[in-house]
Design an enzyme around this catalytic site. Structure first.
Site, PDB file in Angstrom:
ATOM      1  N   ARG A   1      48.035   3.078  17.695  1.00  0.00           N
ATOM      2  CA  ARG A   1      46.715   3.639  17.868  1.00  0.00           C
ATOM      3  C   ARG A   1      46.635   3.845  16.356  1.00  0.00           C
ATOM      4  O   ARG A   1      46.207   5.024  15.794  1.00  0.00           O
ATOM      5  CB  ARG A   1      48.084   5.075  17.586  1.00  0.00           C
ATOM      6  CG  ARG A   1      48.106   6.315  17.728  1.00  0.00           C
ATOM      7  CD  ARG A   1      49.149   7.546  18.588  1.00  0.00           C
ATOM      8  NE  ARG A   1      49.788   8.152  17.173  1.00  0.00           N
ATOM      9  CZ  ARG A   1      50.916   8.416  17.378  1.00  0.00           C
ATOM     10  NH1 ARG A   1      50.964   9.560  18.294  1.00  0.00           N
ATOM     11  NH2 ARG A   1      51.514   8.600  16.104  1.00  0.00           N
TER      12      ARG A   1
ATOM     13  N   LYS B   1      51.127  -2.788   7.884  1.00  0.00           N
ATOM     14  CA  LYS B   1      53.331  -3.250   7.327  1.00  0.00           C
ATOM     15  C   LYS B   1      54.090  -2.338   8.740  1.00  0.00           C
ATOM     16  O   LYS B   1      54.663  -1.125   8.302  1.00  0.00           O
ATOM     17  CB  LYS B   1      53.360  -2.590   6.009  1.00  0.00           C
ATOM     18  CG  LYS B   1      54.669  -3.280   5.825  1.00  0.00           C
ATOM     19  CD  LYS B   1      55.308  -2.466   4.660  1.00  0.00           C
ATOM     20  CE  LYS B   1      55.958  -1.436   5.362  1.00  0.00           C
ATOM     21  NZ  LYS B   1      57.459  -2.061   6.408  1.00  0.00           N
TER      22      LYS B   1
ATOM     23  N   GLU C   1      51.445  11.183  10.113  1.00  0.00           N
ATOM     24  CA  GLU C   1      52.172  11.553  11.273  1.00  0.00           C
ATOM     25  C   GLU C   1      53.966  11.580  10.728  1.00  0.00           C
ATOM     26  O   GLU C   1      54.112  10.978  10.542  1.00  0.00           O
ATOM     27  CB  GLU C   1      51.897  10.654  12.714  1.00  0.00           C
ATOM     28  CG  GLU C   1      49.918  10.878  12.364  1.00  0.00           C
ATOM     29  CD  GLU C   1      49.869  12.091  13.397  1.00  0.00           C
ATOM     30  OE1 GLU C   1      50.599  12.650  14.337  1.00  0.00           O
ATOM     31  OE2 GLU C   1      49.066  12.017  13.839  1.00  0.00           O
TER      32      GLU C   1
ATOM     33  N   CYS D   1      59.528  11.165  17.379  1.00  0.00           N
ATOM     34  CA  CYS D   1      59.537  12.568  16.214  1.00  0.00           C
ATOM     35  C   CYS D   1      59.315  13.378  17.528  1.00  0.00           C
ATOM     36  O   CYS D   1      59.191  15.284  16.934  1.00  0.00           O
ATOM     37  CB  CYS D   1      57.760  12.029  14.896  1.00  0.00           C
ATOM     38  SG  CYS D   1      56.623  11.249  16.456  1.00  0.00           S
TER      39      CYS D   1
ATOM     40  N   GLU E   1      45.947  11.752  15.887  1.00  0.00           N
ATOM     41  CA  GLU E   1      45.570   9.955  15.889  1.00  0.00           C
ATOM     42  C   GLU E   1      45.340  11.041  17.789  1.00  0.00           C
ATOM     43  O   GLU E   1      45.847  11.413  18.428  1.00  0.00           O
ATOM     44  CB  GLU E   1      46.931   9.803  15.818  1.00  0.00           C
ATOM     45  CG  GLU E   1      47.228   9.470  14.551  1.00  0.00           C
ATOM     46  CD  GLU E   1      48.251   8.284  14.157  1.00  0.00           C
ATOM     47  OE1 GLU E   1      49.082   8.286  14.385  1.00  0.00           O
ATOM     48  OE2 GLU E   1      47.845   7.067  13.233  1.00  0.00           O
TER      49      GLU E   1
HETATM   50  P1  NAP Z   1      60.554   5.505   7.461  1.00  0.00           P
HETATM   51  O1  NAP Z   1      61.352   5.875   6.931  1.00  0.00           O
HETATM   52  O2  NAP Z   1      59.439   7.154   6.140  1.00  0.00           O
HETATM   53  O3  NAP Z   1      59.863   4.300   7.462  1.00  0.00           O
HETATM   54  C1  NAP Z   1      58.388   4.234   8.178  1.00  0.00           C
HETATM   55  C2  NAP Z   1      57.079   3.389   7.769  1.00  0.00           C
HETATM   56  O4  NAP Z   1      57.425   3.268   6.063  1.00  0.00           O
HETATM   57  C3  NAP Z   1      58.348   1.601   7.280  1.00  0.00           C
HETATM   58  O5  NAP Z   1      57.377   0.711   7.977  1.00  0.00           O
HETATM   59  C4  NAP Z   1      59.030   1.711   6.186  1.00  0.00           C
HETATM   60  O6  NAP Z   1      59.349   0.820   5.777  1.00  0.00           O
HETATM   61  C5  NAP Z   1      57.924   2.539   5.307  1.00  0.00           C
HETATM   62  N1  NAP Z   1      58.525   2.855   3.833  1.00  0.00           N
HETATM   63  C6  NAP Z   1      59.608   2.957   4.315  1.00  0.00           C
HETATM   64  N2  NAP Z   1      59.255   3.958   2.599  1.00  0.00           N
HETATM   65  C7  NAP Z   1      58.483   3.241   1.713  1.00  0.00           C
HETATM   66  C8  NAP Z   1      57.372   3.331   0.596  1.00  0.00           C
HETATM   67  N3  NAP Z   1      58.354   3.904  -0.212  1.00  0.00           N
HETATM   68  N4  NAP Z   1      56.352   2.706   0.360  1.00  0.00           N
HETATM   69  C9  NAP Z   1      55.636   2.169   1.872  1.00  0.00           C
HETATM   70  N5  NAP Z   1      56.584   2.232   2.855  1.00  0.00           N
HETATM   71  C10 NAP Z   1      57.715   2.674   3.031  1.00  0.00           C
HETATM   72  O7  NAP Z   1      60.600   6.675   8.487  1.00  0.00           O
HETATM   73  P2  NAP Z   1      61.238   5.385  10.292  1.00  0.00           P
HETATM   74  O8  NAP Z   1      62.607   5.238  10.534  1.00  0.00           O
HETATM   75  O9  NAP Z   1      61.202   4.026  10.615  1.00  0.00           O
HETATM   76  O10 NAP Z   1      60.810   5.993  11.029  1.00  0.00           O
HETATM   77  C11 NAP Z   1      61.137   7.528  11.641  1.00  0.00           C
HETATM   78  C12 NAP Z   1      60.280   8.810  11.394  1.00  0.00           C
HETATM   79  O11 NAP Z   1      59.193   8.249  11.564  1.00  0.00           O
HETATM   80  C13 NAP Z   1      61.236   9.745  11.910  1.00  0.00           C
HETATM   81  O12 NAP Z   1      61.300  10.877  10.813  1.00  0.00           O
HETATM   82  C14 NAP Z   1      59.692   9.975  13.142  1.00  0.00           C
HETATM   83  O13 NAP Z   1      59.676  11.436  13.099  1.00  0.00           O
HETATM   84  C15 NAP Z   1      58.660   9.740  12.276  1.00  0.00           C
HETATM   85  N6  NAP Z   1      57.290   9.211  13.837  1.00  0.00           N
HETATM   86  C16 NAP Z   1      56.751   9.847  12.910  1.00  0.00           C
HETATM   87  C17 NAP Z   1      55.339  10.295  14.319  1.00  0.00           C
HETATM   88  C18 NAP Z   1      54.150  10.746  14.043  1.00  0.00           C
HETATM   89  O14 NAP Z   1      54.171  10.972  15.107  1.00  0.00           O
HETATM   90  N7  NAP Z   1      54.622  12.371  14.013  1.00  0.00           N
HETATM   91  C19 NAP Z   1      55.577   8.988  15.772  1.00  0.00           C
HETATM   92  C20 NAP Z   1      57.441   8.416  14.971  1.00  0.00           C
HETATM   93  C21 NAP Z   1      57.956   8.638  14.816  1.00  0.00           C
HETATM   94  P3  NAP Z   1      61.143   0.163   6.329  1.00  0.00           P
HETATM   95  O15 NAP Z   1      61.081  -0.644   7.740  1.00  0.00           O
HETATM   96  O16 NAP Z   1      61.050  -1.263   5.603  1.00  0.00           O
HETATM   97  O17 NAP Z   1      61.235   1.050   5.177  1.00  0.00           O
END
Ligand code: NAP
Length: 504
Positions: free
Chosen positions: A186, A201, A277, A311, A485
């Site tokens: 996406r 990443k 997102e 999400c 998106e």
């Molecule tokens: P997350 O902890 O925020 O991590 C998302 C991405 O960000 C991962 O690649 C993570 O890397 C990276 N990341 C974390 N801390 C960072 C930093 N300080 N600097 C740069 N990158 C960083 O979220 P998640 O647990 O993977 O995913 C679940 C969340 O995503 C939920 O809140 C869900 O609602 C949301 N989501 C939203 C959508 C939408 O379209 N709105 C779609 C899907 C999911 P690491 O894995 O290495 O920590």
């Protein structure tokens, strides 16, 4: 005579079948690149990190674990390739995406297995996500050749306005673990279509689907440097310097609101374009005039997709009092019969959650709701088996002060609360800082319009439990994010508008 052939029965024992399955899994994992992808080459790093199967906790393989220095080369490659890629004919960009669409679909079984192994969702859902990811490639293959502009005469005359769109430039793409291929597609597809190079990443838990996707784009003819991949266990250390680097002109992030807010602060330093997102807390409204069969089916889809780890998952199921008991009975009956197991097993619907921490979080949220007065109709306690499993659960009478009404549950827990009037239902639905998606089930046309206009969300599903579609603009308001998106506007996230005034 071969008696097996004669009787039509198989002589494969369960042990042999298991052995064959293990061999197939090992072959599929071994087929993947595991390095960083920088400037068209797969490169190794000094350190590596494990990728685990959440259904067993077993290590699948090791992938590159970049430090900031190693990762920086990916941005160099993206910046170096930008001018040439921006000058590439839109038709050429479109053809690469179209070819990748074909290759991805033809490879569905392998890619679905990779996804299930690293993320846990049942194979049927992984196949669906491969198709969903492929649709982004197809949609943006079609959009690449439709980037348009405008022309007008200045209102006072004497000058002409030429309005065009140009690629925004090298883009950073950060994706979560829950839809490990679709979230990458996406972002990568519109970036390619718009003429932007990128560094992606993926989440540390699920890098394999992104590596497989990029490998396929390369097979489809993507030139060196256009997409670069960085895998790392140090997301902050690796991404922060890239975000602060003035060569990066765009951040497209999908993940939690908490991390999104941190990244927005960094992006402010260079006034970088962002698409965010973020998290959701979707209300799922069932009115007393709803078709209850459709509402239960919709709730199953909105709740159980991705084992509740979406999400867009129905986080708060709000049911009008006259139909609440029947709705809860029917949903409980459906959810308690769903088979649980490793996503590779036939018929499994409830796979594992992503980590042990995720199981603890869901367990705590359920305990808190019960302590505050909710009733457990089915499930409600973690399962004693290897891997990160939590059973499909229905809670009724969940009070508004329960923590799960305010946090993302991210697990297979249906939290049901009753309401009386339409106004009350809408007020409860909007009582959240999030605004990604809301669902409502009603057969009344006037109510459909009133409710869909009143719901504070970027997306509303009426009588349907799934809103995701590459042809529709996906995104939220309030703390659920910025930008969209997919859809007709998706490519604009990677384009800058330029106006040229021409004196005549
Ligand atoms: P997350 O902890 O925020 O991590 C998302 C991405 O960000 C991962 O690649 C993570 O890397 C990276 N990341 C974390 N801390 C960072 C930093 N300080 N600097 C740069 N990158 C960083 O979220 P998640 O647990 O993977 O995913 C679940 C969340 O995503 C939920 O809140 C869900 O609602 C949301 N989501 C939203 C959508 C939408 O379209 N709105 C779609 C899907 C999911 P690491 O894995 O290495 O920590």
């Amino acid at each position: 005579m071969d008696r097996t052939a004669e009787s039509g029965t198989s002589t494969t024992t369960p042990e042999q079948a298991q052995h064959e399955q293990q061999q197939r899994e090992q072959e599929v994992i071994a087929s993947l690149p595991t390095g960083l992808f920088v400037g068209g080459d797969w490169v190794t790093t000094a350190a590596t990190m494990p990728v685990e199967d959440p259904a067993t906790g077993a290590e699948l393989c090791q992938v590159a674990d970049a430090d900031p220095g190693e990762a920086g080369a990916a941005l160099d490659a993206a910046a170096d390739a930008q001018a040439e890629w921006a000058a590439t004919a839109p038709r050429k960009r479109s053809e690469i995406l179209a070819k990748a669409y074909d290759l991805l679909l033809a490879d569905t079984e392998r890619l679905a297995l990779i996804m299930t192994l690293e993320m846990g969702k049942p194979l049927a859902e992984s196949r669906g996500e491969v198709a969903y990811a492929a649709e982004f490639l197809r949609w943006f293959a079609e959009e690449a050749v439709r980037i348009d502009g405008g022309h007008m005469i200045a209102p006072a005359g004497g000058s002409r306005f030429l309005i065009s769109k140009q690629p925004v430039g090298p883009s950073l793409l950060i994706t979560p673990w829950n839809f490990p291929m679709a979230m990458g597609a996406r972002k990568i597809a519109p970036a390619i279509a718009a003429g932007c190079t990128s560094v992606i990443k993926p989440a540390a838990e699920t890098p394999l689907s992104t590596l497989a996707l990029v490998d396929i784009l390369v097979q489809a003819g993507l030139p060196a440097g256009v997409v670069n991949v960085v895998t790392t266990s140090d997301a902050d250390g690796v991404m922060r310097p890239m975000i602060l680097d003035p060569r990066s002109r765009k951040l497209s992030f999908t993940g939690s609101t908490k991390v999104g807010k941190l990244l927005l602060e960094s992006c402010a330093q260079t006034v970088m374009r962002t698409s965010m997102e973020l998290g959701g807390n979707a209300p799922f409204l069932v009115f007393d005039d709803a078709d209850l069969d459709a509402a239960v089916a919709g709730a199953m889809a909105a709740k159980m997709r991705n084992i509740g780890q979406a999400c867009t998952a129905a986080n708060r199921i709000l049911v009008q009092r006259p139909v609440a008991a029947e709705f809860a009975d029917r949903l409980t009956a459906k959810l308690q019969e769903l088979p649980m197991g490793r996503g590779t097993e036939d018929g499994v619907v409830v796979g594992p959650l992503i980590t042990a921490a995720a199981v603890t979080k869901v367990t705590d949220l359920v305990a808190d709701a019960v302590e505050r007065g909710a009733t457990v109709r089915t499930g409600g306690t973690p399962v004693d088996r290897p891997g990160h499993f939590y059973p499909a659960t229905v809670l009724t009478g969940v009070p508004a002060d329960a923590e799960m009404c305010h946090a993302e549950i991210f697990g297979p827990v249906a939290a049901i609360t009753e309401f009386d009037t339409e106004e009350e239902g809408i007020a409860m639905a909007n009582d959240t800082p999030y605004g990604l998606v809301s669902y409502a089930f009603t057969r009344d046309l006037a109510r459909t319009i009133r409710v869909s206009e009143a719901l504070e969300a970027g997306m509303v599903g009426i009588n349907q439990g799934v809103v995701s579609n590459p042809a529709a603009p996906f995104g939220g308001i309030k703390e659920s994010g910025l930008g969209r998106e997919g859809g007709l506007v998706g490519i604009d996230e990677f384009l800058s508008i330029k106006y040229v005034g021409i004196s005549v």
